[in-house]
Scaffold this motif. Structure first.
Motif, mmCIF file in Angstrom:
data_model
loop_
_atom_site.group_PDB
_atom_site.id
_atom_site.type_symbol
_atom_site.label_atom_id
_atom_site.label_comp_id
_atom_site.label_asym_id
_atom_site.label_seq_id
_atom_site.Cartn_x
_atom_site.Cartn_y
_atom_site.Cartn_z
ATOM 1 N N GLY A 1 0.474 -2.957 4.178
ATOM 2 C CA GLY A 1 0.343 -1.510 4.323
ATOM 3 C C GLY A 1 0.923 -1.019 5.628
ATOM 4 O O GLY A 1 1.770 -1.676 6.241
ATOM 5 N N GLU B 1 -1.078 -8.299 0.543
ATOM 6 C CA GLU B 1 -0.916 -6.848 0.489
ATOM 7 C C GLU B 1 -0.476 -6.318 1.853
ATOM 8 O O GLU B 1 -1.077 -6.632 2.875
ATOM 9 N N LYS C 1 0.854 -1.183 0.000
ATOM 10 C CA LYS C 1 0.000 0.000 0.000
ATOM 11 C C LYS C 1 0.893 1.237 0.000
ATOM 12 O O LYS C 1 0.956 1.994 0.974
#
Length: 409
Positions: free
Chosen positions: A309, A307, A137
């Motif tokens: 972040g 993912e 991210k």
């Protein structure tokens, strides 16, 4: 995760040039298996994206007693060839492809070798059981960089900041969008704190390359000439020229510390030019690579999307402790030489200099960044992450961070 970052300089010092199509590997005996990594065209030595990938792979190889094989891509034509060369040997727990540009090549080779596990950094391949797509991210971390740049500019009565990017590819739209979001958030924050309306323009340029420092320097010079007060480099090796450009401006003004400032990317690049780089947006590619190897070793490897972040520790702004942890992990003789090269007599001097550099920015600015980080982590604030030209153009046209948040999926 932070202890992995402390090994970064060791990784840099241990680097060697790997020619295209040429395989290098560790030669220790009694290995429990092997992993392989294919670098993008930027290659090892970029002090950024590819070097962070090496850091994660080398740490995983050491921790799990694996042989590490490396291949360099000198052009896009090398992607399929390098991946096929490795896959055909049928001996790697996982083959790691570094970079969005290898997406199509990984799809092709992974289909040809369905029993071979692959991981790709920044490539979106959601539906192949033997491919793990590791995404970040970057928009979230870049929002912190934008807020830092915007607040520094606003506090100093300036109205422009810059961003120098590499190739115009979807993943870099996320960096740009996050940076713009952070700048707009800074405008709003500054108004609430000081009661003054400020408008800060973002000057941007895509250089089209990740390995041309001269182009990065030229782009940064142009932005500085237009009044950019802080410049965020998002261009790998090309971005090293941004640091040189800001450094030259400071020297021309007989200043050792900014502003103007640069912001680094991917790794904690602050050490490269202390006094010039106020902070770096760390993109923990090393964490992603290590995760892929660990899952393969433990039998937990799954195809699909991973993912990382702010909440997962995959992105974030560097701290002085991040930089000092690197130096503390080096052999004594190496530390002494590096300190000499940087013009310091001791590690304490370096640390004090980094702290003094950050001291050029008021404490309330750093507190504001922490506030924004917390709100992003908890989901109160969502940062847009466009992946196409229409998406990034919508962000560019937005007038407030709230409008930009409406564009977040």
């Amino acid at each position: 995760m932070k202890k992995w970052l402390s090994l970064f300089l060791i990784g840099l010092l241990a680097m060697s040039v790997v020619a295209s199509g040429c395989i290098s590997s560790s030669k220790e005996e009694s290995k429990k298996g092997a992993i392989a990594i294919v670098y993008d065209v930027g290659g090892r030595g970029d002090l950024s994206f590819n070097d962070m990938a090496y850091l994660g792979a080398s740490k995983a190889a050491k921790d799990f007693n694996l042989d590490l094989v490396e291949m360099q891509s000198n052009s896009e034509d090398d992607y399929v060839k390098n991946l096929e060369t490795l896959a055909s040997q049928k001996k790697y727990l996982v083959i790691i492809a570094v970079g969005f540009m290898m997406t199509d090549a990984v799809k092709q080779v992974a289909k040809e070798y369905p029993d071979q596990k692959f991981a790709i950094i920044d490539g979106y391949i959601p539906d192949m059981p033997n491919v793990m797509s590791i995404l970040f991210k970057e928009n979230e971390g870049s929002a912190l960089a934008g807020a830092l740049a915007g607040l520094i500019a606003a506090n100093d009565g300036k109205d422009k900041v810059g961003i120098v990017l590499g190739m115009e590819i979807p993943v870099l739209y996320k960096f740009e969008a996050g940076y713009r979001f952070g700048v707009k958030w800074a405008e709003d924050y500054y108004y609430k704190k000081e009661g003054k309306n400020v408008t800060i323009d973002v000057i941007y340029q895509y250089t089209g390359t990740f390995n041309d420092a001269a182009k990065g320097k030229a782009a940064a010079r142009a932005q500085l000439a237009q009044g950019a007060w802080v410049i965020y480099q998002v261009a790998g090796g090309t971005g090293l020229g941004v640091f040189d450009a800001v450094d030259e401006v400071l020297k021309s003004q007989n200043k050792k510390m900014g502003p103007p400032f640069a912001i680094g990317v991917d790794s904690a690049q602050d050490w490269i030019k202390p006094g010039v780089i106020i902070a770096s947006m760390m993109k923990r590619v090393d964490v992603g690579v290590y995760t892929a190897v660990q899952d393969a070793v433990n039998g937990n490897f799954k195809g699909g999307i991973v993912e990382l972040g702010l909440k997962e520790g995959g992105v974030g702004l560097s701290t002085v402790d991040d930089v000092m942890a690197m130096f503390n992990s080096l052999p004594e003789d190496t530390q002494k030489q590096k300190l000499k090269d940087l013009g310091f007599n001791s590690k304490d001097e370096l640390k004090q200099y980094l702290e003094q550099t950050r001291g050029q920015v008021p404490d309330w600015v750093w507190d504001a960044i922490k506030e924004l980080e917390g709100k992003i982590k908890t989901g109160i604030i969502k940062v847009p992450a466009p992946m196409d030209k229409d998406g990034i153009e919508a962000v560019r046209q937005a007038k407030t961070w709230q409008e930009m948040m409406e564009l977040a999926k």
